[in-house]
Write a protein that holds these residues in place. Structure first.
Motif, PDB file in Angstrom:
ATOM      1  N   PRO A 122       0.787  -1.242   0.000  1.00 50.50           N
ATOM      2  CA  PRO A 122       0.000   0.000   0.000  1.00 50.50           C
ATOM      3  C   PRO A 122       0.815   1.287   0.000  1.00 50.50           C
ATOM      4  N   ALA A 123       2.036   1.272   0.523  1.00 54.31           N
ATOM      5  CA  ALA A 123       2.842   2.492   0.565  1.00 54.31           C
ATOM      6  C   ALA A 123       3.401   2.861  -0.807  1.00 54.31           C
ATOM      7  N   TYR A 124       3.345   1.919  -1.748  1.00 54.68           N
ATOM      8  CA  TYR A 124       3.917   2.104  -3.080  1.00 54.68           C
ATOM      9  C   TYR A 124       2.816   2.210  -4.135  1.00 54.68           C
ATOM     10  N   SER A 125       3.171   2.797  -5.263  1.00 61.56           N
ATOM     11  CA  SER A 125       2.254   2.809  -6.391  1.00 61.56           C
ATOM     12  C   SER A 125       1.972   1.373  -6.835  1.00 61.56           C
ATOM     13  N   PRO A 126       0.714   1.030  -7.127  1.00 63.41           N
ATOM     14  CA  PRO A 126       0.386  -0.326  -7.592  1.00 63.41           C
ATOM     15  C   PRO A 126       1.176  -0.746  -8.832  1.00 63.41           C
ATOM     16  N   SER A 127       1.680   0.215  -9.571  1.00 64.43           N
ATOM     17  CA  SER A 127       2.428  -0.094 -10.790  1.00 64.43           C
ATOM     18  C   SER A 127       3.686  -0.905 -10.513  1.00 64.43           C
ATOM     19  N   VAL A 128       4.240  -0.812  -9.301  1.00 69.03           N
ATOM     20  CA  VAL A 128       5.497  -1.506  -8.998  1.00 69.03           C
ATOM     21  C   VAL A 128       5.299  -2.742  -8.125  1.00 69.03           C
ATOM     22  N   TRP A 129       4.075  -3.022  -7.701  1.00 75.12           N
ATOM     23  CA  TRP A 129       3.845  -4.135  -6.778  1.00 75.12           C
ATOM     24  C   TRP A 129       4.422  -5.467  -7.255  1.00 75.12           C
ATOM     25  N   PRO A 130       4.189  -5.895  -8.505  1.00 75.95           N
ATOM     26  CA  PRO A 130       4.730  -7.191  -8.931  1.00 75.95           C
ATOM     27  C   PRO A 130       6.258  -7.254  -8.840  1.00 75.95           C
ATOM     28  N   MET A 131       6.928  -6.153  -9.165  1.00 79.44           N
ATOM     29  CA  MET A 131       8.389  -6.144  -9.091  1.00 79.44           C
ATOM     30  C   MET A 131       8.867  -6.180  -7.644  1.00 79.44           C
ATOM     31  N   LEU A 132       8.136  -5.550  -6.738  1.00 77.53           N
ATOM     32  CA  LEU A 132       8.490  -5.602  -5.324  1.00 77.53           C
ATOM     33  C   LEU A 132       8.358  -7.029  -4.788  1.00 77.53           C
ATOM     34  N   GLU A 133       7.280  -7.705  -5.183  1.00 71.56           N
ATOM     35  CA  GLU A 133       7.103  -9.087  -4.737  1.00 71.56           C
ATOM     36  C   GLU A 133       8.162  -9.994  -5.339  1.00 71.56           C
ATOM     37  N   LEU A 134       8.494  -9.759  -6.603  1.00 68.76           N
ATOM     38  CA  LEU A 134       9.537 -10.552  -7.255  1.00 68.76           C
ATOM     39  C   LEU A 134      10.874 -10.368  -6.544  1.00 68.76           C
ATOM     40  N   PHE A 135      11.201  -9.130  -6.217  1.00 70.31           N
ATOM     41  CA  PHE A 135      12.446  -8.846  -5.505  1.00 70.31           C
ATOM     42  C   PHE A 135      12.436  -9.529  -4.134  1.00 70.31           C
ATOM     43  N   GLU A 136      11.318  -9.422  -3.439  1.00 70.41           N
ATOM     44  CA  GLU A 136      11.195 -10.003  -2.099  1.00 70.41           C
ATOM     45  C   GLU A 136      11.399 -11.510  -2.133  1.00 70.41           C
ATOM     46  N   GLN A 137      10.743 -12.180  -3.086  1.00 70.23           N
ATOM     47  CA  GLN A 137      10.870 -13.634  -3.167  1.00 70.23           C
ATOM     48  C   GLN A 137      12.268 -14.047  -3.614  1.00 70.23           C
ATOM     49  N   ALA A 138      12.866 -13.275  -4.510  1.00 71.96           N
ATOM     50  CA  ALA A 138      14.227 -13.585  -4.953  1.00 71.96           C
ATOM     51  C   ALA A 138      15.200 -13.478  -3.781  1.00 71.96           C
ATOM     52  N   ALA A 139      15.040 -12.440  -2.972  1.00 74.47           N
ATOM     53  CA  ALA A 139      15.916 -12.254  -1.816  1.00 74.47           C
ATOM     54  C   ALA A 139      15.739 -13.388  -0.810  1.00 74.47           C
ATOM     55  N   GLU A 140      14.509 -13.856  -0.640  1.00 71.46           N
ATOM     56  CA  GLU A 140      14.243 -14.936   0.305  1.00 71.46           C
ATOM     57  C   GLU A 140      14.887 -16.247  -0.131  1.00 71.46           C
ATOM     58  N   LEU A 141      15.058 -16.430  -1.425  1.00 72.75           N
ATOM     59  CA  LEU A 141      15.674 -17.667  -1.933  1.00 72.75           C
ATOM     60  C   LEU A 141      17.179 -17.700  -1.716  1.00 72.75           C
TER      61      LEU A 141
END
Length: 216
Positions: free
Chosen positions: A186-205
């Motif tokens: 919610p703090a970010y523009s919805p336009s970047v949400w998929p990339m934020l999730e992708l980054f988050e999951q990549a970092a977790e791996l």
């Protein structure tokens, strides 16, 4: 059709207002050129430098284009002032791509996508299609919306005004290890949400293989 992309490297940067540690002087030694850079261009250059690869086909996404320059043009017109030639030159949505080409001396494929809230998804889909033709691709997503009077039009409650992510990817036949779930930030523009999730999951791996399946 499904195409799997392996993430070889990735980077992210953000700030509630303007990102201050973009290392512009080192990346762009030419002062005159550096002064002309837009915020999105600075973010794209920083992310590319972090990835460490300047000569690969690149897809850049920004949902809102160069809103800072566009606002300055409209402000000047409303005030009866002369429009800045630099602002006019930099007002098009593919400005970051042009500076990335100039600074990185990249003469290959570079394109820009602007698809509002679907921009990140579009970057991933186009990246997947282009991976059929290129060995590696750099996918960049950035938005800078900290312009004067933003509070008058910010109806989504966005508080992170500048954000950028980058992924160096290649096509692979390996099984996916990342699945986007549509997580919201919610703090970010919805336009970047998929990339934020992708980054988050990549970092977790961590050191594990990072592979995402893209539906075309």
């Amino acid at each position: 059709m499904q195409i799997n992309l392996e993430i070889l490297n990735y980077s992210k940067i953000e700030d509630d207002q303007k990102i201050t540690n973009l290392n512009e002087k080192a990346i762009v030694p030419d002062m005159m050129l550096r002064r002309r850079l837009t915020r999105n261009a600075r973010i794209a250059l920083y992310l590319t430098d972090q990835i460490g690869t300047w000569d690969v086909p690149t897809i850049i996404g920004n949902a809102y284009g160069e809103v800072n320059e566009t606002f300055e043009i409209l402000r000047a017109i409303a005030a009866g002032e002369t429009v800045s030639p630099t602002a006019f030159q930099n007002s098009v949505h593919n400005t970051p791509a042009s500076y990335l080409s100039i600074v990185g001396k990249n003469k290959g494929y570079i394109t820009t996508l602007s698809d509002l809230y679907e921009t990140a998804h579009s970057v991933l889909r186009v990246g997947a299609v282009k991976s059929l033709s290129y060995e590696r691709l750099l996918l960049i997503m950035s938005d800078s919306i900290d312009f004067e009077r933003i509070d008058e039009v910010n109806r989504c409650g966005v508080t992170v005004m500048e954000c950028g992510t980058a992924f160096l990817v290649r096509k692979t036949e390996k099984e996916a290890t990342i699945t986007l779930t549509g997580k919201e930030y919610p703090a970010y523009s919805p336009s970047v949400w998929p990339m934020l999730e992708l980054f988050e999951q990549a970092a977790e791996l961590g050191e594990k293989e990072k592979i995402i399946a893209i539906e075309i």
